[in-house]
Design an enzyme around this catalytic site. Structure first.
Site, short mmCIF file in Angstrom:
data_model
loop_
_atom_site.label_atom_id
_atom_site.label_comp_id
_atom_site.label_asym_id
_atom_site.label_seq_id
_atom_site.Cartn_x
_atom_site.Cartn_y
_atom_site.Cartn_z
N LYS A 54 46.96 11.23 68.26
CA LYS A 54 47.16 10.26 67.17
C LYS A 54 48.55 9.64 67.26
CE LYS A 54 43.71 12.44 64.25
NZ LYS A 54 43.33 13.42 63.26
N GLN A 98 45.93 17.26 58.98
CA GLN A 98 44.92 17.63 59.98
C GLN A 98 44.09 18.81 59.50
OE1 GLN A 98 44.29 15.85 62.72
NE2 GLN A 98 42.69 17.21 63.39
N ASP A 121 42.79 9.00 55.70
CA ASP A 121 41.61 9.75 56.13
C ASP A 121 40.41 9.44 55.23
OD1 ASP A 121 41.35 11.40 58.32
OD2 ASP A 121 42.68 12.93 57.48
N1 GUN Z 1 39.72 17.24 61.95
C1 GUN Z 1 38.67 16.76 62.65
N2 GUN Z 1 38.48 15.46 62.39
C2 GUN Z 1 39.42 15.10 61.49
C3 GUN Z 1 39.72 13.87 60.81
O1 GUN Z 1 39.09 12.83 60.98
N3 GUN Z 1 40.79 13.93 59.95
C4 GUN Z 1 41.49 15.07 59.73
N4 GUN Z 1 42.51 15.02 58.85
N5 GUN Z 1 41.24 16.21 60.32
C5 GUN Z 1 40.20 16.23 61.20
#
Ligand code: GUN
Length: 287
Positions: A54, A98, A121
């Site tokens: 990211k 995350q 998110d």
């Molecule tokens: N873990 C797996 N996919 C995601 C996501 O799209 N966002 C977040 N914050 N954690 C994740």
């Protein structure tokens, strides 16, 4: 029938170029540069890789990003304190925590403390609720990325029978709401579903996100169905495969996303889009 392969890498690269231009233009016009805070708690190896990717994606298009790595013994109270600080930080326009979080942490308690304006998110109850009420605002990244992919391939969703396999908060549930918004007749199955094959054989479009390597078989699906694979599973030999048995599905579907190179790159692109969207909507001077 041989399926067309949906190329997530190609589509993501095209969008990446557009977003990079957008940031350059913002710089030229002396507008604020979007900033993303990524909060990582603990040492889950997959989470570490996702977070790093990211950051790399942000760097590529000129979004400022910062990773806040907290140890897995941290208390809920301390995490919330950090989030409140980020909510106040004028250089940050998007906050992502995350997932999954360590077991002793109540995930919803944390997610609802993120300002809904910085919720890139789309997991804040307000943003989830808005999607549920057909007023999408900030939207969950993987489902949004999948809708973008289907649009780019000019797949008309209205009236389709869409099946979502897996009812997680991150993918399945928001995906179901996205399909409803698109005018699909939508079914969602989960671990308690009886006779899943009955739903699979009637679906025009299937999104699967269950974390079971090569689960979905070609013989179960309708001929010409569109198959979207969200799974990322590591086999004993180190190979990465999806939740779809690619070799059998490939011969019966009309479209299929590969793993890797299908949905994954689109999730990251959606995060970048959401960060710019939040910055423009809530933090530009005349917004
Ligand atoms: N873990 C797996 N996919 C995601 C996501 O799209 N966002 C977040 N914050 N954690 C994740």
């Amino acid at each position: 029938m041989i399926a067309k392969i949906i190329n997530g890498i190609k589509i993501a690269k095209k969008i990446q170029k557009k977003l990079k231009k957008k940031i350059l233009l913002r710089k030229k016009n002396k507008l604020i540069i979007p900033g993303l805070a990524v909060v990582l708690i603990g040492n889950d190896p997959s989470s570490k890789i996702y977070v790093k990717n990211k950051k790399i994606a942000c760097n590529k298009i000129g979004i400022i990003s910062k990773i806040y790595h907290l140890n897995d013994q941290i208390t809920e109270k301390k995490i919330i304190k950090k989030i409140k600080k980020l909510n106040q930080n004028k250089k940050i326009h998007g906050i992502l925590v995350q997932l999954p979080l360590p077991k002793k942490i109540n995930t919803l308690n944390i997610l609802k403390k993120i300002s809904y304006k910085k919720d890139v998110d789309g997991f804040h109850p307000l943003n989830t609720g808005l999607l549920c009420q057909r007023k999408p605002n900030l939207r969950a990244c993987t489902p949004l990325g999948i809708i973008t992919l289907l649009r780019k391939y000019k797949i008309r969703l209205k009236g389709m029978h869409a099946l979502v396999i897996g009812a997680s908060n991150i993918v399945g549930r928001p995906m179901m709401l996205e399909f409803l918004l698109e005018g699909c007749t939508t079914t969602i199955t989960h671990r308690f579903t009886k006779n899943i094959y009955k739903y699979i054989k009637n679906a025009d479009l299937i999104v699967i996100a269950i974390g079971k390597a090569k689960f979905l078989k070609g013989e179960w699906i309708k001929k010409g169905a569109i198959i979207i694979d969200v799974g990322i599973n590591k086999l004993k030999n180190g190979k990465i495969v999806g939740d779809v048995d690619f070799d059998s599905i490939y011969k019966k579907a009309s479209y299929i996303t590969p793993v890797p190179g299908g949905v994954g790159p689109m999730t990251v692109i959606s995060l970048l889009k959401n960060t710019i969207f939040a910055c423009e909507k809530y933090y530009d001077k005349n917004s």
